[in-house]
Design a protein around this motif. Sequence first.
Motif, PDB file in Angstrom:
ATOM      1  N   LEU A  42      32.669 191.472   0.917  1.00 19.57           N
ATOM      2  CA  LEU A  42      32.847 192.338   1.726  1.00 19.57           C
ATOM      3  C   LEU A  42      33.554 193.580   1.283  1.00 19.57           C
ATOM      4  O   LEU A  42      33.052 194.915   1.594  1.00 19.57           O
ATOM      5  CB  LEU A  42      33.517 191.957   3.267  1.00 19.57           C
ATOM      6  N   VAL A  84      29.415 195.518   7.442  1.00 17.45           N
ATOM      7  CA  VAL A  84      29.880 196.506   6.785  1.00 17.45           C
ATOM      8  C   VAL A  84      29.306 197.676   7.299  1.00 17.45           C
ATOM      9  O   VAL A  84      29.961 198.792   7.274  1.00 17.45           O
ATOM     10  CB  VAL A  84      29.630 196.247   5.206  1.00 17.45           C
ATOM     11  N   ARG A  94      30.640 199.004  10.706  1.00 16.94           N
ATOM     12  CA  ARG A  94      31.923 199.696  10.522  1.00 16.94           C
ATOM     13  C   ARG A  94      32.047 201.098  10.161  1.00 16.94           C
ATOM     14  O   ARG A  94      32.876 201.873  10.775  1.00 16.94           O
ATOM     15  CB  ARG A  94      32.797 198.933   9.528  1.00 16.94           C
ATOM     16  N   GLY A 115      31.938 197.140   0.648  1.00 21.59           N
ATOM     17  CA  GLY A 115      32.455 198.347   1.256  1.00 21.59           C
ATOM     18  C   GLY A 115      32.583 199.616   0.422  1.00 21.59           C
ATOM     19  O   GLY A 115      32.783 200.683   1.154  1.00 21.59           O
ATOM     20  N   TRP A 163      33.606 203.992   4.479  1.00 21.59           N
ATOM     21  CA  TRP A 163      33.294 203.438   3.221  1.00 21.59           C
ATOM     22  C   TRP A 163      34.628 203.740   2.257  1.00 21.59           C
ATOM     23  O   TRP A 163      35.147 204.913   2.334  1.00 21.59           O
ATOM     24  CB  TRP A 163      31.972 204.264   2.697  1.00 21.59           C
TER      25      TRP A 163
END
Length: 745
Positions: free
Chosen positions: A515, A347, A350, A519, A353
């Motif tokens: 996840l 997360v 990546r 996130g 958000w």
Amino acid sequence: MCCLCPLDRCHGTRQWQCRRVMADTTATAAGAPRRQGRGNASRFGGRRGRVSRQQFMSNGRVAPGLESLLDPRSVALVGASRRASRWGFLFVRGMEQGSAVRNNYYISRSVDEPETGWYPSIEALPEVPELVVLLIGDAGSRQQIELCLELGSKAVITIATPFTGRDDPLLDRIAEAGMVVLGPNTMGLVCTHTRLDLAPPLLHGEPRDPGRVAVVSQSGTVSADLALELYARGVGLSTFLGVGDQYCLTASGAIRALADDDHSEAVVVYLEDPLDGREFRAALEYARGRGVAVVIMPAGDTGASARAVASHTGALATDARVLQAVCEESGAWLATSPADAVDLTCVAIRRRWAAGRRVAVLSEGGGMVALAADVLGRAGLVLPSLSDQTRDRVGLRPGAKELADNPVDLALVGAVRESPMVYADTVRVLAESGEVDQVLTVGQFGDLIGMNPEREDIEAFEAEERQAVSALINTSERTGVPVLMQSFRAAPGLFEELVAGGVLVVRHLDHAAKLLRLGVADAGPTAGDGLRTGSQNLTYFQARDLLGRYGVPLVPSTPATGPDEVLAREGLPGPLVVKALGRVHKSRGGGVELALPDAEAAAAAVERMQRDLGAEEFAIEPDVSMPGAVELIVGARRSGRFGIVALLGVGGTHTEEIDDISLGFAPMDSATFDTMVGRLRSRDLIWRGSEPRIDLAAVQSVLESLVTLLDERREVLSAEVNPLRCTAEAVIGLDARVVCEEHKS
């Protein structure tokens, strides 16, 4: 008989390895050129006939200061073995992976075969090895380190313990020489980008593609679990450093170096003792400043684990609560298991958000639609209804519009098994709508061909599937809306491309829900909802009550659970502020509404937050307008090796983005407070020339109250007021947070 093991016949992968080395040896004996990287240089001189390193390695620099460990020009293995049952044999196999880009030397007292790279001692080598690996006992390791210092080697990895203690004079000699020592009690190291494998059990001695995440660990078995999971999740391993007992290279030093490593986007740390708390905190702060996520998995949270840690390395176990305040301040994540650490890492790297908990779900129909809604609901996520405009843009088939909502049934949109772009187009519409914060696709995407392998247009279909993958990645990057995919079996190639593009892919719905929850911006490194163990947040009103008893001035606040309760309250003159509670960053994702003229407007705001955010509790407060006010954050954190740490900085909704804070240590006095104020970059907000713009004495009083609270109430781990609105006449807190030790029943 094989040249590397005493067997008349080899089996499995060993057969390939041994045949390869035997072929090299035979060629050398026949007069052919020696293998590159096998002693092909004059004694202590330059190298001749080497293969270009750039042909074999990833671009970018390795961690500065650790080049001799992670990218040495030559490696000598003291304790090498040709017996397959020995530890030294595994290291020989690991070193062979990089034989094309560096000189490998194998040291064994019983073997003297320079033509194959085997020597009886370091002194017999044709050059000074840049890195020396010691697989021998304590006394022998000490002698070899002294020899390496004499010869000028740059780095050493030692499995045994050559030091008499942390005050051993040998450590001073190592520091003076600038040598880097990894260990003792280390599993070794791996750098996939330089083809260096000096921890064979980690990846089972098999070459792996270069990855994106570094691992720093005091445990080999934990590291192996992490490495395999990182590859299973498509992000892979960039570097592994087994810091062991940290006599020279500490976990703090490794984190700081890896923060500047071009190949590592995140660092996962398994930690049993940070040794120097201030140095460790500084390393985490440095990594955050460099944009590198750090995930910490501590050991020693319970009595049993503390005993296990002590027996494992001889280091004192760190209570996990010690790291909670440090992680909150430094932006690091705290994990509870290897799987949790990898989830947080995926997360974090990546770098997208979600602003809130609103999720749109796409499915191909069937029971997965209802199941997805149930699983996400239990995770605290919200599946909002879509507007008529968005439903029209989705492009539903005639007659199906009234059936479509959220989850979106792709069977009502188009022939998804005929065109994978149906997935991509629908995701684009939802991400652009502004009505959802994340998108989850559920079903067969990535293996639609596997459902009909006899179709005639497989090549064209595969091309369209790749086009859909690119479109999904582009949509997420362009809109900033995270996209996550639950796929039964995503095809190789597509899976790696999706993960590399920031679209996480998982097998199970419950994993997807976790996840998605992680996130959300509120679930990031500063949240307190399950990412840390051993602590609990007081409710907003509990925190206010406790801080009020210690003299902290706070704006009046009225609790409410719904719009009717707001309207029923008397004496709520405007303007008002409504806060959705249960969110660390209330202002993000619409959790705060300001300047509401009256109770009716406040009630309407509560109704909106219930619908859009799933909020259940609210605070109704007067909108305190103070012309020329400065907003600060003041707080105090408890740590083990660090003591009580006080925090002062620029506050408000953008505290993390501005990142202008100053730390001090208890006891809090005028000198400490003045130093903290002076360290702020934004000191012009506080001072007008030589005169303060705000009541600094009142700010100091609030900070002293928070430190006193932690000093007197041992169960309180941290207390914070943000923002503390300050003028020259007064200060008042607009929000409060207190974290306490969790009470076990």
